[in-house]
Design an enzyme around this catalytic site. Structure first.
Site, PDB file in Angstrom:
ATOM      1  N   GLU A   1       0.843  -1.019  -0.059  1.00  0.00           N
ATOM      2  CA  GLU A   1       0.018  -0.056   0.028  1.00  0.00           C
ATOM      3  C   GLU A   1       0.935   1.051  -0.231  1.00  0.00           C
ATOM      4  O   GLU A   1       1.750   1.375   0.725  1.00  0.00           O
ATOM      5  CB  GLU A   1      -1.074   0.171   1.333  1.00  0.00           C
ATOM      6  CG  GLU A   1      -1.738   1.310   1.012  1.00  0.00           C
ATOM      7  CD  GLU A   1      -2.820   1.244   2.135  1.00  0.00           C
ATOM      8  OE1 GLU A   1      -3.426   2.387   2.485  1.00  0.00           O
ATOM      9  OE2 GLU A   1      -3.468   0.061   2.348  1.00  0.00           O
TER      10      GLU A   1
ATOM     11  N   ASP B   1      -3.037  12.426  -3.082  1.00  0.00           N
ATOM     12  CA  ASP B   1      -3.351  13.549  -3.380  1.00  0.00           C
ATOM     13  C   ASP B   1      -3.839  13.982  -4.964  1.00  0.00           C
ATOM     14  O   ASP B   1      -3.124  13.506  -5.873  1.00  0.00           O
ATOM     15  CB  ASP B   1      -1.732  14.115  -3.163  1.00  0.00           C
ATOM     16  CG  ASP B   1      -2.078  15.882  -2.999  1.00  0.00           C
ATOM     17  OD1 ASP B   1      -3.025  16.538  -3.551  1.00  0.00           O
ATOM     18  OD2 ASP B   1      -1.388  16.443  -2.115  1.00  0.00           O
TER      19      ASP B   1
ATOM     20  N   ASP C   1     -11.674  10.241  -3.812  1.00  0.00           N
ATOM     21  CA  ASP C   1     -12.836  10.928  -3.669  1.00  0.00           C
ATOM     22  C   ASP C   1     -12.947  12.025  -4.644  1.00  0.00           C
ATOM     23  O   ASP C   1     -13.796  13.136  -4.488  1.00  0.00           O
ATOM     24  CB  ASP C   1     -13.275  11.155  -2.332  1.00  0.00           C
ATOM     25  CG  ASP C   1     -12.143  12.268  -1.893  1.00  0.00           C
ATOM     26  OD1 ASP C   1     -10.948  12.178  -2.166  1.00  0.00           O
ATOM     27  OD2 ASP C   1     -12.185  13.050  -0.846  1.00  0.00           O
TER      28      ASP C   1
ATOM     29  N   THR D   1     -12.225   4.380   5.797  1.00  0.00           N
ATOM     30  CA  THR D   1     -11.449   5.119   6.694  1.00  0.00           C
ATOM     31  C   THR D   1     -12.488   6.448   7.348  1.00  0.00           C
ATOM     32  O   THR D   1     -13.572   6.731   6.692  1.00  0.00           O
ATOM     33  CB  THR D   1     -10.337   5.887   5.855  1.00  0.00           C
ATOM     34  OG1 THR D   1     -10.796   6.575   4.842  1.00  0.00           O
ATOM     35  CG2 THR D   1      -9.806   4.766   5.193  1.00  0.00           C
TER      36      THR D   1
END
Length: 245
Positions: free
Chosen positions: A75, A150, A186, A223
């Site tokens: 990850e 990011d 997102d 999360t």
């Protein structure tokens, strides 16, 4: 957010063996100063010697590192580590390697891993592209995860996004045939960018049969960041691609 370095594509690079990103020093992360809690500092001071890995360790023998042969998942940019800790605890038969540059997140994950007695987790506090290039053998990974990197939303900063053709080629070389690249974001515009890059990436096939995105799989933990976004009405897009050759 993910923290990794991005180097832009170089069309003149020889890619006959492994297409790896040229090194131009363009970073996809910004190191931010932050206070360390006592638990985070404990993780760095006391747990790092057992679970930490370094670039200077060179090319790893993963069976020796973990003391067994098992599926391996990397990850990139695990943030404060909650999702990765949950995965390692829920899937004890899989070995996980987390890569993060921010000290508080690394310390937090190490402290929590020690408290839970996790032995199937190792950590780099280094540039992820350098780790992939120098430390992880070709065709050694069953999965690579890139969750909420990011987005660099301003157009002038798009070159800083980690998901670029050269990065995808490097990931392809480290995945086993049948291994998966799982991304989540997102930011819809970044999701579209990811889909565009993957649509022309050789050696990958989309696991979705209906458009580029898949529903959030059960094995990706929610999360706090994602919960907060859901309350604000933010969407989340998951993309999973499998190495086909």
């Amino acid at each position: 957010m993910n923290n990794d370095r991005l180097n832009a594509d170089d069309p003149g690079q020889d890619t006959s063996t492994v297409a790896e990103p040229p090194r131009r020093g363009i970073k996809s992360y910004v190191l931010r100063a932050g206070r360390m809690t006592a638990a985070q500092q404990r993780g760095l001071d006391e747990v790092w010697p057992q679970l930490g890995l370094k670039l200077e360790d060179g090319l790893l023998d993963l069976d020796a590192v973990f003391g067994r042969r098992a599926p391996r998942v990397v990850e990139i940019g695990f943030g404060m580590g909650a999702s990765l800790i949950e995965q390692a605890e829920t899937h004890p038969d899989t070995d996980f390697i987390g890569i993060e540059v921010h000290a508080p997140g690394v310390g937090k994950l190490l402290d929590e891993a020690d408290k839970r007695g996790l032995t199937n987790l190792r950590v780099y506090r280094d540039d992820a592209l350098e780790v992939l290039r120098r430390c992880l053998p070709e065709a050694s990974l069953d999965g690579l995860q890139l969750f909420f990197p990011d987005p660099w939303p301003k157009k002038k900063h798009h070159k800083r996004r980690i998901v670029q053709p050269a990065f995808v080629a490097l990931v392809h070389s480290r995945l086993k045939p049948g291994g998966t690249l799982h991304m989540a974001t997102d930011w819809e515009a970044y999701a579209e960018h990811m889909a565009e890059v993957m649509a022309v990436a050789p050696g990958f096939r989309n696991t979705s049969s209906e458009g580029p995105y898949v529903p959030r799989p059960d094995f990706r933990p929610l999360t706090k960041f994602e919960h907060r976004g859901a309350r604000l009405g933010h969407g989340v897009w998951d993309l999973i691609y499998r190495r086909s050759e």
